[in-house]
Design a protein around this motif. Structure first.
Motif, PDB file in Angstrom:
ATOM      1  N   TYR A 139       0.832  -1.209   0.000  1.00 39.60           N
ATOM      2  CA  TYR A 139       0.000   0.000   0.000  1.00 39.60           C
ATOM      3  C   TYR A 139       0.865   1.256   0.000  1.00 39.60           C
ATOM      4  O   TYR A 139       1.921   1.306   0.635  1.00 39.60           O
ATOM      5  N   GLY A 140       0.401   2.289  -0.687  1.00 31.26           N
ATOM      6  CA  GLY A 140       1.068   3.578  -0.690  1.00 31.26           C
ATOM      7  C   GLY A 140       0.163   4.646  -0.118  1.00 31.26           C
ATOM      8  O   GLY A 140      -0.883   4.958  -0.704  1.00 31.26           O
ATOM      9  N   ALA A 141       0.553   5.220   1.023  1.00 32.75           N
ATOM     10  CA  ALA A 141      -0.287   6.213   1.699  1.00 32.75           C
ATOM     11  C   ALA A 141      -0.064   7.589   1.086  1.00 32.75           C
ATOM     12  O   ALA A 141       0.477   8.505   1.717  1.00 32.75           O
ATOM     13  N   ASN A 142      -0.476   7.736  -0.159  1.00 36.35           N
ATOM     14  CA  ASN A 142      -0.360   9.002  -0.870  1.00 36.35           C
ATOM     15  C   ASN A 142      -1.594   9.149  -1.744  1.00 36.35           C
ATOM     16  O   ASN A 142      -2.000   8.190  -2.425  1.00 36.35           O
ATOM     17  N   GLU A 143      -2.194  10.333  -1.737  1.00 32.52           N
ATOM     18  CA  GLU A 143      -3.453  10.496  -2.451  1.00 32.52           C
ATOM     19  C   GLU A 143      -3.326  10.283  -3.957  1.00 32.52           C
ATOM     20  O   GLU A 143      -4.315  10.032  -4.634  1.00 32.52           O
ATOM     21  N   LEU A 144      -2.110  10.359  -4.491  1.00 35.88           N
ATOM     22  CA  LEU A 144      -1.914  10.148  -5.923  1.00 35.88           C
ATOM     23  C   LEU A 144      -1.884   8.670  -6.298  1.00 35.88           C
ATOM     24  O   LEU A 144      -2.174   8.320  -7.443  1.00 35.88           O
ATOM     25  N   VAL A 145      -1.511   7.812  -5.328  1.00 36.56           N
ATOM     26  CA  VAL A 145      -1.314   6.393  -5.662  1.00 36.56           C
ATOM     27  C   VAL A 145      -2.131   5.453  -4.796  1.00 36.56           C
ATOM     28  O   VAL A 145      -2.150   4.241  -5.057  1.00 36.56           O
ATOM     29  N   PHE A 159      -5.369   4.790  -4.266  1.00 37.12           N
ATOM     30  CA  PHE A 159      -6.397   4.021  -4.961  1.00 37.12           C
ATOM     31  C   PHE A 159      -5.770   3.002  -5.904  1.00 37.12           C
ATOM     32  O   PHE A 159      -6.205   1.845  -5.971  1.00 37.12           O
ATOM     33  N   GLY A 160      -4.720   3.406  -6.596  1.00 38.72           N
ATOM     34  CA  GLY A 160      -4.052   2.504  -7.532  1.00 38.72           C
ATOM     35  C   GLY A 160      -3.350   1.354  -6.851  1.00 38.72           C
ATOM     36  O   GLY A 160      -3.330   0.237  -7.382  1.00 38.72           O
ATOM     37  N   TRP A 192      -9.176   5.145  -0.513  1.00 35.94           N
ATOM     38  CA  TRP A 192      -9.239   6.438  -1.192  1.00 35.94           C
ATOM     39  C   TRP A 192     -10.222   6.424  -2.365  1.00 35.94           C
ATOM     40  O   TRP A 192      -9.976   6.984  -3.420  1.00 35.94           O
ATOM     41  N   GLY A 193     -11.363   5.779  -2.112  1.00 35.72           N
ATOM     42  CA  GLY A 193     -12.466   5.866  -3.052  1.00 35.72           C
ATOM     43  C   GLY A 193     -13.362   7.036  -2.685  1.00 35.72           C
ATOM     44  O   GLY A 193     -13.085   7.785  -1.729  1.00 35.72           O
ATOM     45  N   GLN A 194     -14.441   7.191  -3.417  1.00 32.27           N
ATOM     46  CA  GLN A 194     -15.351   8.303  -3.176  1.00 32.27           C
ATOM     47  C   GLN A 194     -15.923   8.278  -1.756  1.00 32.27           C
ATOM     48  O   GLN A 194     -15.970   9.302  -1.074  1.00 32.27           O
ATOM     49  N   MET A 195     -16.365   7.112  -1.316  1.00 35.47           N
ATOM     50  CA  MET A 195     -16.948   7.032   0.022  1.00 35.47           C
ATOM     51  C   MET A 195     -15.880   7.185   1.091  1.00 35.47           C
ATOM     52  O   MET A 195     -16.154   7.697   2.186  1.00 35.47           O
TER      53      MET A 195
END
Length: 422
Positions: A71-77, A79-80, A153-156
């Motif tokens: 897991y990457g705790a960064n808003e850019l990655v 979700f990916g 980091w999905g919509q919900m």
């Protein structure tokens, strides 16, 4: 150990004698979950849920550690990386679904454990500390689950974090600074992800530590039982092993079968489809809702729709939501009935099932849109929830006429099988 007739651990092999003299871990295990721990002989399957909660926590820790490796705790990655776990990591889909559904199963067994404690009044003396530590575990679970829900980091995830942390903003003077401190900014972003990920990883180990205290506190007075009558001698007990290890093993088998069915045949049944859409701060979901195990408390939060004098409705909802949990900490002193078991309290038993129905109604309303008639139903159900503990329960204790209690656990067991105690 409070039972003088309990079997003492006496290692026979020289190696075990050497270990026990220097680090009495075998003795600790034997006295905690072995033949050295006498347990009431009449425990039913509702006493399985404590062990099942521990198994659920172990599943969450193991699968969580594996997922944290990718897991990457960064808003850019963020979700990916979750999609990477699902698509590219060997067995990653199994880890992800076992972790997500394992959280739901964890809450299911804990809720059953709590309601069992409510029915059999396991919170009464001398087990108040067992109850209080159990509620601390429950609060830690809720915090861990909330932060874990944000990590995909999905919509919900994004909007849930924004709404829930926004509740602190309703607190006068200090609310907005607390909200900013929690998020590390004015909106969920990298700072919030890093903080939530760190705490989500840490808190399960804190929960495990409190569980050890919970078990320790339980072993001092011993387990409660369906009659509510205290153990009076060795005839009322059996060793935990092999009798209840076998019973817990059966319960664990059922638990794993149901979890496997959820993971393999309905892995997204308990989730929200919007969380498979990457977080977008510019697009608000039509219906923001937390995970299902928070729905009753979410319904209480939304039940307040008007200001009360100088207190805003939002603040009233926040206070009521937290009070609905904190109220349970005072339960040992709100229920003054000398009888523990609901089996011998006919009036209490009826109101207990009304409470169960009330919580289910709150849960349904919490997952429904914030519109009529759900808001009005939430208001009525919330009012009854607080009335049950603050008004009805003390009145029942004062006016109820309990049924005659058996003289001992053995007497109750023998009477159930048509025999007389000697």
């Amino acid at each position: 150990m409070s039972f003088p007739w309990a079997n003492e651990y006496t290692p026979k092999a020289p190696l075990m004698q050497w270990i026990d003299a220097r680090l009495p871990l075998p003795r600790f295990v034997y006295n905690a979950v072995g033949a050295g721990y006498p347990v009431p002989r009449n425990l039913n399957f509702f006493w399985n849920f404590g062990v099942l909660s521990g198994l659920a926590l172990m599943i969450q820790i193991v699968t969580g550690i594996v997922m944290a490796m990718h897991y990457g705790a960064n808003e850019l990655v963020a979700f990916g990386t979750v999609e990477h776990v699902m698509r590219d990591v060997n067995g990653g889909w199994l880890m992800r679904y076992a972790h997500a559904n394992g959280a739901s199963f964890f809450f299911i067994v804990v809720y059953l454990h709590i309601f069992r404690g409510l029915y059999y009044s396991s919170y009464k003396a001398p087990r108040e500390m067992v109850w209080l530590l159990g509620l601390v575990i429950f609060l830690l679970m809720m915090a861990t689950a909330f932060m874990g829900y944000v990590l995909p980091w999905g919509q919900m995830s994004y909007w849930g974090a924004k709404v829930i942390t926004g509740l602190f903003g309703a607190i006068p003077v200090v609310g907005e600074p607390i909200q900013t401190w929690l998020l590390g900014g004015f909106a969920p972003g990298n700072a919030a992800l890093n903080r939530f990920f760190s705490l989500h990883y840490l808190l399960p180990f804190v929960i495990a530590g409190v569980i050890i205290l919970h078990i320790w506190a339980l072993h001092i007075p011993g387990s409660s039982n369906p009659t509510g009558v205290e153990v009076k001698g060795p005839q009322d007990t059996v060793p935990f092993h092999p009798y209840y290890t076998a019973k817990d093993g059966f319960g664990a088998g059922i638990f794993f079968i149901l979890l496997a069915i959820a993971v393999y045949f309905g892995p997204n049944f308990l989730g929200h489809p919007d969380n498979y859409i990457e977080a977008n701060p510019l697009s608000t979901p039509a219906h923001i809702v937390p995970e299902w195990y928070f729905w009753p408390f979410y319904a209480i939060l939304r039940a307040f729709t008007f200001d009360f004098f100088f207190i805003p409705a939002k603040l009233l909802g926040v206070l009521a939501m937290f009070a609905s949990i904190l109220l349970l900490f005072f339960l040992p002193w709100l229920d003054n009935s000398p009888v523990r078991s609901g089996n011998y309290r006919p009036m209490f038993k009826k109101f207990f099932w009304i409470l169960i129905a009330d919580v289910l109604v709150l849960g349904y309303c919490g997952g429904a849109p914030a519109e009529e008639p759900f808001v009005m139903i939430s208001q009525v159900a919330s009012a009854y929830y607080f009335a049950h503990f603050l008004i009805i329960l003390p009145l029942i204790a004062a006016f109820e006429k309990p049924l005659p209690l058996p003289g001992s656990i053995t007497e109750a067991v023998l009477a159930k099988h048509g025999q007389a105690a000697e």
